[in-house]
Design a protein around this motif. Sequence first.
Motif, short mmCIF file in Angstrom:
data_model
loop_
_atom_site.label_atom_id
_atom_site.label_comp_id
_atom_site.label_asym_id
_atom_site.label_seq_id
_atom_site.Cartn_x
_atom_site.Cartn_y
_atom_site.Cartn_z
N TYR A 425 89.35 70.59 71.17
CA TYR A 425 90.55 70.57 72.00
C TYR A 425 90.19 70.61 73.48
O TYR A 425 89.14 71.11 73.89
N ASN A 439 93.88 78.96 67.97
CA ASN A 439 93.99 79.26 66.55
C ASN A 439 94.88 78.23 65.87
O ASN A 439 95.98 77.95 66.34
N LEU A 440 94.41 77.68 64.78
CA LEU A 440 95.19 76.73 64.00
C LEU A 440 95.10 77.10 62.52
O LEU A 440 94.07 77.58 62.05
N ASN A 441 96.19 76.86 61.80
CA ASN A 441 96.15 77.01 60.35
C ASN A 441 96.39 75.66 59.71
O ASN A 441 96.67 74.65 60.37
N LEU A 444 99.86 73.90 60.41
CA LEU A 444 99.98 73.25 61.71
C LEU A 444 99.24 71.92 61.72
O LEU A 444 99.72 70.93 62.29
N LEU A 445 98.07 71.88 61.09
CA LEU A 445 97.35 70.61 61.01
C LEU A 445 98.14 69.60 60.20
O LEU A 445 98.19 68.41 60.54
N ILE A 473 103.84 70.37 69.19
CA ILE A 473 103.29 71.62 68.68
C ILE A 473 103.43 72.77 69.67
O ILE A 473 103.53 73.93 69.27
N PHE A 479 103.04 77.89 66.20
CA PHE A 479 101.91 77.70 67.11
C PHE A 479 101.96 78.71 68.26
O PHE A 479 100.94 79.28 68.65
N ASN A 483 99.15 81.39 69.40
CA ASN A 483 98.52 81.07 70.69
C ASN A 483 99.49 81.43 71.82
O ASN A 483 100.08 80.55 72.46
N ALA A 650 88.66 74.83 67.83
CA ALA A 650 89.65 75.77 67.33
C ALA A 650 89.07 76.60 66.20
O ALA A 650 88.23 76.15 65.42
#
Length: 913
Positions: A425, A439-441, A444-445, A473, A479, A483, A650
């Motif tokens: 990113y 941080n992504l889970n 979200l992806l 997002i 999100f 974040n 991330a």
Amino acid sequence: MTQRRRLAYVGAGLVAVGLLVAGLLVPLATAPAESAGAYRVTATRTALDADGTSTTLDQRTISMDVSQTKNLRGRQQLTVSWSGAHPTGGTVADVNSAAGAGEEYPFVILQCRGTASGQNAVRPETCWTQTWAERFQRSSSAWPVWRADAAADADARGPAVNAPDPRPAPCFGAARSERWLPFDAADGTTYVGGSAGCAGMAPESSNVDGSGLPSNTTYGITGTDGKGSEQFTVFSADENASLGCSSEVPCSLVAVPIMGISCDGFGTKLPEEARPSASAGARADTLCRAPDVYQPGQIATTGTDANLAVSGALWWAASNWQNRITVPLSFAVSSSVCSVLNPTAPLTAFGSVLFSDISAQWTPRFCTDDRLEPFVHVQAADTAARTLITAGTASMVLSSRAPDAGFGRPVVQAPVALTGFAVAYNVDDSSGRPARTLNLNARLLAKLLTESYPANSLVGDNYPALAKNPMNITKDPEFIALNPDLPEYDTVEAAATIMTLSTETDMTTALTSYIDADPEARKWLDGVPDPWGMRVNPNYMQIDLPVASWPQLDDFQLPQSIIDAKINPCYSYSPSPYLGLIANPTGFVQTIVQNVQYSLSNVNIACPNGDFSDVTTLRLRTQGRQQPGHRFVLGIVPLTSAYRYSLRTASLQTTSDVAASDKITDAAGRTFVAADSAGLKAAGKLLKPDEDAGVWELDYAQLHEDAGESAYPGTLPVYADVPTSGIDKGTARRAAQFLEYAATTGQQPGTGNGQLPPGALPLTEANGLSALSAYTHRAAAAVLAQKGDVPKLVADDPDPTESPSTDPTGAPTVSPPTGTGAGPGALPSASVSPSADTPGKGAGPKPADTEVIRTVGAESAFGGVGLPVVLLAGLVVGLAGLSLRFAGRAVALGRSAPALLGRARGGRRRAKP
């Protein structure tokens, strides 16, 4: 580990020793330390009165660190940190823009051709800047501030320094005072520059049709505490031929801490006849000593010019230049060295983008070392590359999973690396500086991939299925909870998508396997809205995962009324699925890497000069570079590329003890794992051998259990897929040598030639991965034998008394290989020395052990064509590989071959019919 298993690994070690003596293996070389160390300068600014009395206006001791100065490759980012400098005022958001030159007291960082001292010392004329304004000054005053420079020679204080004669017509009339700074290119061409580049600029300059990459000249910002830090991108000759930095052309990082012009407005250091009048001298002195316009830390405002005497625009002035800090940079041997040293054709390995940075470091070692035979990595879609093995048109493929229907012939899939993908990113936080964490889970992806964010009001107002979803997002409550320190954007389309490859890759299979195994993500994809009511794009409802290439399923086009209104003339000229233009997947991983590195939006809806009277202007373009301070781009890239280019990555969620229906407000109760060695090592412990598939598998469901809590979800092995029957002896020998190297020497971590780059975890016992490298040893034996045997992943415990019989003093000679295939023709004999320091014959000076190059891999869009075309393309590429000229002498297995073949006794698995 059982005693018998330990003895088995000892036996494998003895085999390796025997092979080392025989010449198949190359011993590990110790990598030198890479820390750049600290650099220091005492910078002083003075002023001379009319009677010649000198006064010290400012003096500071400045220290600087550079994160890396050796093993450099093009576009690599270095971290430059400093302390003790004058605080910067009039700051700008984009420190790489020409506007940065207007800052007061910036810490200017440049890349210059030359060394710190001597005949080839750096000069302002050999330093790269990308715009003409950074190299040219003009004034209607007879005595502008640069003419008052006490440190400059008399010739450099004239009214028209370096002005071309005759003056080119595009340069129009001369001003009363002008200062030109030409650029001397590596090929001897001098680009004079001038206003708007009227007298000529280098082709890589931004005001001509050049590379389009942002400048690497950096006008760093020093805080009120005297400290600062910036990312600095180095260019090799491949990116900037005019600058010309390479392993043979020395270059340096030059930092110029702007202290301001040391004032001699009265001209006391000039010859009598060249001095200004008393009144003119007084005005020049006052101008030079003028107070600062901006306070430290104050942001520049439009229409308010900085104090030129202390601005970055005069970085080249002698007063500033004399305070420079010069740091030598060591560039890698270019990949072109392998094309001219030896007529030996390389072993061609098709496939995995995950291997590109590894091959970048291994290839030069193979082509400059007498004991190794060269190989070339051709990046290709993984699925299609494996098909080439099945069809018999390739002898080695690099991939990360077994083919669904098998190879149809005996093939080993030998582990050569453990690496993975990363979500890279380039995102700015609420202060306008790069966000340090993200941080992504999996959910979200999934939202980003499924085109479930409207992206802009043209979609949000006209697409009912997405009308209630967040615009992008940054507006998504999920999100925001994970974040909390990031800004929200209403109109940044790039924040509604994530850049992915359009070709079939195992990287995408792994990504979608992670999403599919996540309970929250899977439920959402199946139609259950998230706790805030966001729903999946109906075109992706219940999508079957994993997939090797993410499909573009949404066919929404903007309403005809918008098309007729020509709000976007380019889109109106050629309407197409709009959200597909937002996603805009690419066929090349380097495009994604570069876009993230330079914050380039790949959203393909820009129409900068659309004119319906001229159809040539009606082509949609990508949005391009985002404004620093307001950046938001995401992309799926190889983990090694993220490390190479210093991309931020991330952290991905593994476990959660939060109820799926909870409207979370923070990340509490969830575990996020960084893309680092610890995460790879933990994931490596989850790899389980699948004897039927012939590979080690990662159970993605375990990532959401206690056992996988610390495992990085993007982890992927890379295998070398090689047939154990049907390839000629010469090719088999080369492939076996490659596997032996991969299992031993190639696992030495570092950034030097022949080493394993950051972002890949060595296959060692310390990392719990020795079973993988042990299998690669056995696979090499099977490849060499060409009897159709495929060893078991987990070997039967061998008799520990069996060890290879080799003559430690023997120096085998090369036997000419037979057959055709991808192997070379008859090769001359060559002795093999056990020393790791023998340079390749014909290679000229011995390359340093720490040199690194860019990948030589070509990129291919195999995934987008049918099987016949794939096979034809593979055959063409294979034949083309035979015409390449690569360095290195063939190394026969000699007396070590029986010992190598003996390792196949550790267990066999016959190929399934």
